[in-house]
Design a protein around this motif. Structure first.
Motif, PDB file in Angstrom:
ATOM      1  N   TRP A 138       0.808  -1.219   0.000  1.00 32.50           N
ATOM      2  CA  TRP A 138       0.000   0.000   0.000  1.00 32.50           C
ATOM      3  C   TRP A 138       0.840   1.267   0.000  1.00 32.50           C
ATOM      4  O   TRP A 138       0.344   2.358  -0.281  1.00 32.50           O
ATOM      5  CB  TRP A 138      -0.948  -0.004   1.199  1.00 32.50           C
ATOM      6  CG  TRP A 138      -0.256   0.009   2.523  1.00 32.50           C
ATOM      7  CD1 TRP A 138       0.376  -1.038   3.133  1.00 32.50           C
ATOM      8  CD2 TRP A 138      -0.132   1.116   3.410  1.00 32.50           C
ATOM      9  NE1 TRP A 138       0.893  -0.652   4.352  1.00 32.50           N
ATOM     10  CE2 TRP A 138       0.587   0.673   4.546  1.00 32.50           C
ATOM     11  CE3 TRP A 138      -0.575   2.437   3.371  1.00 32.50           C
ATOM     12  CZ2 TRP A 138       0.873   1.504   5.628  1.00 32.50           C
ATOM     13  CZ3 TRP A 138      -0.273   3.258   4.452  1.00 32.50           C
ATOM     14  CH2 TRP A 138       0.441   2.797   5.553  1.00 32.50           C
ATOM     15  N   LEU A 139       2.137   1.127   0.304  1.00 35.82           N
ATOM     16  CA  LEU A 139       3.027   2.282   0.322  1.00 35.82           C
ATOM     17  C   LEU A 139       3.737   2.491  -1.010  1.00 35.82           C
ATOM     18  O   LEU A 139       4.443   3.481  -1.189  1.00 35.82           O
ATOM     19  CB  LEU A 139       4.082   2.108   1.418  1.00 35.82           C
ATOM     20  CG  LEU A 139       3.560   2.033   2.856  1.00 35.82           C
ATOM     21  CD1 LEU A 139       4.662   1.573   3.795  1.00 35.82           C
ATOM     22  CD2 LEU A 139       3.013   3.376   3.297  1.00 35.82           C
ATOM     23  N   ALA A 140       3.573   1.541  -1.933  1.00 31.61           N
ATOM     24  CA  ALA A 140       4.372   1.569  -3.152  1.00 31.61           C
ATOM     25  C   ALA A 140       3.910   2.614  -4.139  1.00 31.61           C
ATOM     26  O   ALA A 140       4.719   3.157  -4.890  1.00 31.61           O
ATOM     27  CB  ALA A 140       4.347   0.184  -3.814  1.00 31.61           C
ATOM     28  N   ASN A 141       2.603   2.908  -4.157  1.00 36.18           N
ATOM     29  CA  ASN A 141       2.083   3.819  -5.165  1.00 36.18           C
ATOM     30  C   ASN A 141       0.886   4.566  -4.599  1.00 36.18           C
ATOM     31  O   ASN A 141      -0.188   3.989  -4.441  1.00 36.18           O
ATOM     32  CB  ASN A 141       1.674   3.031  -6.412  1.00 36.18           C
ATOM     33  CG  ASN A 141       1.210   3.934  -7.550  1.00 36.18           C
ATOM     34  OD1 ASN A 141       1.036   5.140  -7.372  1.00 36.18           O
ATOM     35  ND2 ASN A 141       1.011   3.356  -8.710  1.00 36.18           N
ATOM     36  N   PRO A 142       1.032   5.848  -4.305  1.00 30.95           N
ATOM     37  CA  PRO A 142      -0.071   6.606  -3.711  1.00 30.95           C
ATOM     38  C   PRO A 142      -1.253   6.802  -4.646  1.00 30.95           C
ATOM     39  O   PRO A 142      -2.339   7.163  -4.200  1.00 30.95           O
ATOM     40  CB  PRO A 142       0.567   7.946  -3.349  1.00 30.95           C
ATOM     41  CG  PRO A 142       1.758   8.051  -4.236  1.00 30.95           C
ATOM     42  CD  PRO A 142       2.256   6.658  -4.439  1.00 30.95           C
ATOM     43  N   SER A 143      -1.082   6.542  -5.931  1.00 30.96           N
ATOM     44  CA  SER A 143      -2.201   6.679  -6.856  1.00 30.96           C
ATOM     45  C   SER A 143      -3.014   5.393  -6.956  1.00 30.96           C
ATOM     46  O   SER A 143      -4.067   5.370  -7.572  1.00 30.96           O
ATOM     47  CB  SER A 143      -1.690   7.068  -8.254  1.00 30.96           C
ATOM     48  OG  SER A 143      -0.943   6.020  -8.837  1.00 30.96           O
ATOM     49  N   ARG A 144      -2.542   4.353  -6.332  1.00 30.23           N
ATOM     50  CA  ARG A 144      -3.223   3.056  -6.396  1.00 30.23           C
ATOM     51  C   ARG A 144      -4.165   2.901  -5.208  1.00 30.23           C
ATOM     52  O   ARG A 144      -3.768   3.120  -4.067  1.00 30.23           O
ATOM     53  CB  ARG A 144      -2.188   1.931  -6.373  1.00 30.23           C
ATOM     54  CG  ARG A 144      -2.778   0.530  -6.487  1.00 30.23           C
ATOM     55  CD  ARG A 144      -1.670  -0.501  -6.394  1.00 30.23           C
ATOM     56  NE  ARG A 144      -2.200  -1.853  -6.497  1.00 30.23           N
ATOM     57  CZ  ARG A 144      -1.481  -2.955  -6.284  1.00 30.23           C
ATOM     58  NH1 ARG A 144      -0.196  -2.839  -5.958  1.00 30.23           N
ATOM     59  NH2 ARG A 144      -2.026  -4.145  -6.396  1.00 30.23           N
ATOM     60  N   PRO A 145      -5.420   2.519  -5.433  1.00 26.68           N
ATOM     61  CA  PRO A 145      -6.313   2.259  -4.300  1.00 26.68           C
ATOM     62  C   PRO A 145      -5.738   1.170  -3.396  1.00 26.68           C
ATOM     63  O   PRO A 145      -4.984   0.313  -3.847  1.00 26.68           O
ATOM     64  CB  PRO A 145      -7.610   1.800  -4.971  1.00 26.68           C
ATOM     65  CG  PRO A 145      -7.545   2.360  -6.348  1.00 26.68           C
ATOM     66  CD  PRO A 145      -6.093   2.347  -6.729  1.00 26.68           C
ATOM     67  N   ALA A 146      -6.102   1.219  -2.125  1.00 27.90           N
ATOM     68  CA  ALA A 146      -5.555   0.254  -1.178  1.00 27.90           C
ATOM     69  C   ALA A 146      -6.543   0.035  -0.042  1.00 27.90           C
ATOM     70  O   ALA A 146      -7.325   0.927   0.304  1.00 27.90           O
ATOM     71  CB  ALA A 146      -4.209   0.732  -0.631  1.00 27.90           C
ATOM     72  N   VAL A 147      -6.484  -1.163   0.531  1.00 28.39           N
ATOM     73  CA  VAL A 147      -7.211  -1.478   1.758  1.00 28.39           C
ATOM     74  C   VAL A 147      -6.180  -1.886   2.787  1.00 28.39           C
ATOM     75  O   VAL A 147      -5.379  -2.789   2.552  1.00 28.39           O
ATOM     76  CB  VAL A 147      -8.234  -2.614   1.552  1.00 28.39           C
ATOM     77  CG1 VAL A 147      -8.927  -2.944   2.876  1.00 28.39           C
ATOM     78  CG2 VAL A 147      -9.263  -2.236   0.503  1.00 28.39           C
ATOM     79  N   ARG A 929       9.081   9.588  -2.128  1.00 31.00           N
ATOM     80  CA  ARG A 929       9.593   8.438  -1.372  1.00 31.00           C
ATOM     81  C   ARG A 929       9.047   7.137  -1.935  1.00 31.00           C
ATOM     82  O   ARG A 929       9.760   6.135  -2.035  1.00 31.00           O
ATOM     83  CB  ARG A 929       9.240   8.567   0.099  1.00 31.00           C
ATOM     84  CG  ARG A 929       9.897   9.743   0.791  1.00 31.00           C
ATOM     85  CD  ARG A 929       9.819   9.614   2.290  1.00 31.00           C
ATOM     86  NE  ARG A 929      10.592   8.480   2.754  1.00 31.00           N
ATOM     87  CZ  ARG A 929      10.547   7.991   3.993  1.00 31.00           C
ATOM     88  NH1 ARG A 929       9.744   8.544   4.872  1.00 31.00           N
ATOM     89  NH2 ARG A 929      11.286   6.980   4.349  1.00 31.00           N
ATOM     90  N   ALA A 930       7.762   7.119  -2.280  1.00 32.47           N
ATOM     91  CA  ALA A 930       7.161   5.918  -2.833  1.00 32.47           C
ATOM     92  C   ALA A 930       7.795   5.559  -4.171  1.00 32.47           C
ATOM     93  O   ALA A 930       8.062   4.383  -4.462  1.00 32.47           O
ATOM     94  CB  ALA A 930       5.655   6.108  -2.988  1.00 32.47           C
ATOM     95  N   ALA A 931       8.036   6.576  -4.997  1.00 31.39           N
ATOM     96  CA  ALA A 931       8.655   6.328  -6.295  1.00 31.39           C
ATOM     97  C   ALA A 931      10.070   5.784  -6.125  1.00 31.39           C
ATOM     98  O   ALA A 931      10.494   4.855  -6.835  1.00 31.39           O
ATOM     99  CB  ALA A 931       8.674   7.613  -7.121  1.00 31.39           C
ATOM    100  N   ASP A 932      10.826   6.345  -5.183  1.00 27.07           N
ATOM    101  CA  ASP A 932      12.191   5.903  -4.922  1.00 27.07           C
ATOM    102  C   ASP A 932      12.204   4.460  -4.434  1.00 27.07           C
ATOM    103  O   ASP A 932      12.994   3.626  -4.895  1.00 27.07           O
ATOM    104  CB  ASP A 932      12.827   6.833  -3.887  1.00 27.07           C
ATOM    105  CG  ASP A 932      14.298   6.529  -3.647  1.00 27.07           C
ATOM    106  OD1 ASP A 932      14.964   6.046  -4.575  1.00 27.07           O
ATOM    107  OD2 ASP A 932      14.769   6.762  -2.523  1.00 27.07           O
ATOM    108  N   TRP A 933      11.298   4.173  -3.506  1.00 27.17           N
ATOM    109  CA  TRP A 933      11.241   2.816  -2.967  1.00 27.17           C
ATOM    110  C   TRP A 933      10.839   1.810  -4.046  1.00 27.17           C
ATOM    111  O   TRP A 933      11.438   0.739  -4.176  1.00 27.17           O
ATOM    112  CB  TRP A 933      10.254   2.777  -1.794  1.00 27.17           C
ATOM    113  CG  TRP A 933      10.085   1.410  -1.222  1.00 27.17           C
ATOM    114  CD1 TRP A 933      10.917   0.753  -0.366  1.00 27.17           C
ATOM    115  CD2 TRP A 933       8.996   0.519  -1.470  1.00 27.17           C
ATOM    116  NE1 TRP A 933      10.416  -0.495  -0.066  1.00 27.17           N
ATOM    117  CE2 TRP A 933       9.240  -0.660  -0.734  1.00 27.17           C
ATOM    118  CE3 TRP A 933       7.838   0.605  -2.247  1.00 27.17           C
ATOM    119  CZ2 TRP A 933       8.367  -1.744  -0.750  1.00 27.17           C
ATOM    120  CZ3 TRP A 933       6.963  -0.472  -2.267  1.00 27.17           C
ATOM    121  CH2 TRP A 933       7.239  -1.634  -1.528  1.00 27.17           C
TER     122      TRP A 933
END
Length: 950
Positions: A138-147, A929-933
């Motif tokens: 859920w931390l990998a891509n802030p544009s992606r929906p997550a639960v 940070r998400a993009a870097d990770w």
């Protein structure tokens, strides 16, 4: 007000493929859940897709237990897929971590159904247990929906920039993603009134920030209290005048005769509301001495029934006594579930315990499990009351407060499948309550309510009890500490690791202060406690243990939780001289064990992550009250050699204990991380049919002064020995080598710098980060100038890695050939990162940008220039608000230049936090940070010429 989210096709970006999910809600709901929707679920869907922004997300949702509350996740997802303007992340908060978490099961089922429909990954998930437990998807891509499913402690501490058991570098990342563009669903909110108040305060504070500083280009945080019971008679009308969301009028009015078999969804609602639960009350003459005896007697009345009998008791002592008595009568037919069990053993209950499986719905049971036959008993403390999808045939329990009692009753005949369910409650005589106990009045009031039911404990009967009487029977509300803007500011200063005046621990703000509830302590076992010597800590620096725990965080499956006074007593017993009743060799062995334990290290970790290293003897030699105060809300990390663990519970008489840190597994039971000795091959894992290497995150040299390294002989006997021991997971401390290598899958590393399994050049990594950043920002509804600022920060973020000292620290054998990631080349020895200095490459990047790229900054507005520089400074968690002097870049710049850059970083942080708010700034930082990770975890293919030959 928050800006409306962009249309669904823009939000989902590459996920917005033609979907086989029906555009009709009822059909789509059945596709995802296998069930037709209840009327209230259809009603909620209509609310979610409405144009009324003020009432789209109800602030209070009152749905009785057993009526599909967790399915609101499916409703949220379908509504988003149908174009609703809802937050991207749904955060489902449960009161405590349990074995069979309904939310986890529901989320995993929905994900699997979506995968079967369309393929692909759809929303990211992170759950309390199972294959997605505590992951970083859920931390990998802030544009992606997550639960995200979590406990009050897990989610609450992260929202307050104080995430338990995560390093300070990651805390802003978690706070930003949980506190922005997120719907926080607080399940059974009446059980945690302090946390509910905290959530509402954060929501209000964010609204004030937006009104004061201007709107932001992304939504803030929304809160939904999900509970069948309220602590107040208030109507809970929100600020826009909306009433609580509840069952429909028709659902709340079941007929006298319910159709059998049920043919319509509402028939199942009526069936569950009127589920037969015959209540019987039994007085106990002496609760202190005879309670467990009386409970066992009532439980044994069902011994020939062949049914699944649930037993609830308030105290661990009574539960253990009951378990022992029932086990003597029914060996192998009894299972325990207490909050004092280590997560590893609790998880194993659901994975294959034949007794426990009898209480689970068929859809939740492990495949190919053989159910225990005959009468079975599950004995629980409060750990079985909340979030556990269990359904017993009968229940026997002691008397608790009404809020807990309703939870217990919800675990009996949960789905209304049979008409003979019995509930036996053993209670004190009305004149024998311990009046000094803080729960006495509430328990008395609960007994009166149970009598008022006249034997009918169905959900419908409970719902018709007088509201005032129910509230009086609740456990007393804890003192709720007010969270203020000053406290939010202090908690957001995540780079200040030492105690800070005016920055209290967050635990009292999550749970309130309840004097009647004993404080608790976590306990875990790790090999490093014994292997990391005082000399090694002195050589590496006092923060070395803290750094190790940041690299290899304690996971929920490693921890058990017990009362602090009980933990203290257990530690005392571990070093106590043996009883004189032991004779001869047994006495000597016990004495040797106690003396060894006295000298063995223990790590005491407070909630901020600070680690105190001492020995058990020194720790317990201090004043008892002071030691217990240290233990409260802390974690005790022990060496496995001291023992103290039996069947997952704290047992000071046991000489057994094990390190299960490497048992953080995926859906195929493969480890997500692994520690190996000396020159053993790097661990591998399977990913979509291909074998991949884990990333080396740390090498510990346990004998740095030695000139000799154990080498495998020509036949490779040492390597085979290591591999064999790894396979059996029984690496002996007596056979440890010199080098201890810690690996993790790239996606599961906390620090993106170490997230690669192979060396990656600076150019290649920078290109990957820019690509990932561009993909992310284009899927968000950002202004063009903000998009370009974030992409520019990605382009310049790692300039400071172009330093000889930094290249040598990652083990680069040719330090003038700039690399961004260490790893193992295809041809050559594995790079061994090592600590050479405290220089921070992002601080060097700051200096380089202002020195060498001033023209690019000059083309920006003042605000966007601040954004670029702050994102660069903060992309590994620093600059909130500062860099320590040891992070300075002395390889290229003088002291004055370093000091000037450090002072500017603090002022810039303050300016941007005023503009974007505390959680808004953390969210903005997290985009880079998400993009870097993500770029580190999954680098694009690298030509072989980019690899450094040995």
């Amino acid at each position: 007000m928050d800006r409306l989210m962009p249309p669904v096709h823009r939000c989902l970006g590459m996920l917005a493929m033609p979907s086989k999910l029906s555009t009709d809600f009822a059909v789509a709901f059945q596709q995802l859940t296998g069930l037709a929707p209840f009327p209230w679920q259809e009603d909620l869907y209509r609310r979610f897709i409405s144009d009324d922004t003020s009432g789209r997300i109800p602030s209070v949702c009152r749905i009785p237990t057993g009526l599909g509350k967790t399915s609101l996740i499916a409703v949220w997802w379908i509504a988003r897929q149908h174009g609703a303007s809802l937050p991207r992340r749904l955060v489902y908060v449960v009161n405590r971590r349990t074995v069979v978490d309904q939310t986890t099961s529901e989320v995993e089922r929905i994900w699997q159904k979506m995968h079967a429909l369309d393929g692909g990954e759809h929303f990211a998930i992170s759950t309390l247990r199972g294959q997605y437990a505590d992951n970083r998807q859920w931390l990998a891509n802030p544009s992606r929906p997550a639960v995200i499913c979590g406990t009050v402690d897990m989610i609450g501490s992260r929202l307050l920039f104080s995430g338990y058991r995560i390093g300070f570098k990651s805390r802003p990342l978690h706070a930003g993603f949980l506190g922005q563009d997120a719907l926080i669903v607080h399940d059974e909110a009446h059980l945690e009134p302090a946390f509910q108040k905290l959530l509402e305060t954060i929501q209000d504070e964010q609204q004030k920030e937006r009104e004061r500083n201007g709107d932001l280009p992304w939504p803030g945080m929304h809160v939904m209290a999900l509970s069948a019971t309220a602590r107040s008679n208030a109507k809970n009308v929100n600020s826009e005048g909306h009433q609580p969301f509840e069952l429909t009028r028709k659902e709340n009015s079941p007929p006298n005769v319910i159709p059998e078999p049920p043919t319509e969804p509402i028939h199942h609602v009526w069936r569950r509301l009127k589920a037969k639960k015959t209540l019987r009350l039994h007085a106990c003459d002496d609760e202190k001495k005879k309670l467990a005896v009386d409970v066992v007697e009532r439980a044994l009345q069902y011994k020939d029934s062949g049914k699944a009998i649930l037993v609830f008791l308030r105290t661990v002592e009574d539960a253990m006594s009951t378990i022992g008595s029932l086990e003597s009568e029914f060996p192998g037919q009894v299972a325990p579930l207490t909050g004092t069990m280590r997560g590893y053993e609790r998880d194993r209950l659901v994975q294959g315990n034949p007794v426990f499986a009898r209480f689970m719905p068929e859809s939740d049971r492990p495949k190919n499990i053989t159910l225990a036959k005959g009468t079975v008993y599950l004995v629980c403390t409060s750990a079985g009351e909340v979030g556990v999808n269990l359904s017993a045939d009968h229940m026997v329990c002691d008397l608790t407060t009404f809020d807990s009692m309703t939870q217990r009753l919800g675990r009996v005949n949960r789905f209304g499948d049979h008409n003979d369910a019995g509930v036996d409650v053993v209670h004190p005589n009305p004149d024998s309550f311990d009046e000094k106990h803080p729960l006495a009045l509430a328990r008395k009031a609960t007994l009166a309510l149970l009598k008022h039911l006249h034997g009918d404990a169905s959900p419908k009967a409970l719902g018709e009890l007088p509201a005032d009487s129910c509230i009086a029977a609740f456990s007393p509300e804890p003192s709720i500490l007010p969270a203020t803007d000053i406290l939010f500011d202090a908690w957001a200063l995540t780079t200040i690791l030492d105690k800070l005046p005016g920055r209290p621990p967050v635990a009292p703000y999550l749970h309130g202060v309840a004097e009647w509830e004993p404080k608790r302590t976590n306990v875990a076992w790790r090999d490093e406690v014994e292997l990391i010597t005082d000399e090694l800590i002195e050589r590496e620096g006092g923060n070395f243990p803290r750094e190790l725990l940041a690299d290899y965080p304690l996971k929920p499956h490693e921890l058990l939780s017990d009362r602090s006074d009980r933990v203290y007593g257990a530690l005392q017993t571990l070093i106590a001289e043996p009883s004189k009743s032991l004779k001869g060799e047994k006495h000597q062995a016990a004495l040797d064990r106690a003396q060894k334990n006295t000298q063995t290290h223990v790590w005491l970790i407070d909630e901020s992550g600070s680690v105190m290293v001492t020995t058990l003897g020194k720790l317990l030699d201090d004043d008892k009250k002071r030691v217990i105060a240290w233990l409260e809300d802390s974690t005790v990390l022990l060496a496995p050699s001291v023992g103290g663990l039996s069947e997952g519970m704290l047992d000071p008489m046991s000489s057994d204990a094990d390190d299960v840190a490497d048992h953080w597994l995926d859906e195929n039971n493969q480890p997500r991380r692994q520690r190996v000795w000396d020159d053993a091959p790097p661990p591998t894992y399977e990913d979509n049919g291909s074998t991949k290497l884990m990333a080396l995150i740390r090498t510990i040299d346990l004998n740095p002064l030695s000139d000799e390294i154990a080498e495998p002989n020509q036949e490779g006997e040492l390597e085979r020995e290591v591999a064999s021991e790894l396979e059996s997971n029984q690496i002996s401390n007596s056979r440890q080598g010199r080098f201890w290598h810690w690996f993790a899958r790239p996606r599961d590393t906390e620090d993106a710098t170490r997230a690669s399994s192979r060396p990656i050049t600076w150019d290649h990594h920078t290109h990957d980060v820019v690509t990932r950043t561009t993909e992310i920002v284009q899927e968000l509804d950002l202004s063009e100038d903000l998009e370009q600022a974030i992409i520019l920060a990605a382009e310049l973020h790692d300039l400071g890695k172009q330093r000889i000292i930094w290249q040598r620290s990652i083990g680069n054998p040719n330090p003038s050939d700039w690399h961004a990631k260490p790893g193992k080349p295809t041809h050559g020895a594995r790079w061994r990162p090592r600590h050479l200095s405290n220089y921070r490459h992002e601080f060097g990047s700051l200096l380089d940008v202002e020195e060498e790229h001033a023209a690019k900054l000059a083309a920006l507005s003042d605000e966007m220039r601040d954004v670029v520089l702050h994102l660069i400074a903060s992309h590994h968690g620093y600059a909130r608000p500062h860099f320590p002097p040891e992070a300075y870049d002395h390889e290229r710049y003088d002291t004055q230049q370093n000091q000037h850059a450090a002072h500017d970083a603090m002022r810039r942080y303050a300016r941007l936090q005023r503009r974007y708010g505390r959680w808004g700034l953390a969210y903005l930082e997290s985009l880079l940070r998400a993009a870097d990770w993500a770029a580190s975890a999954e680098p694009s293919p690298v030509p072989t010429t980019h690899e450094v030959k040995a």
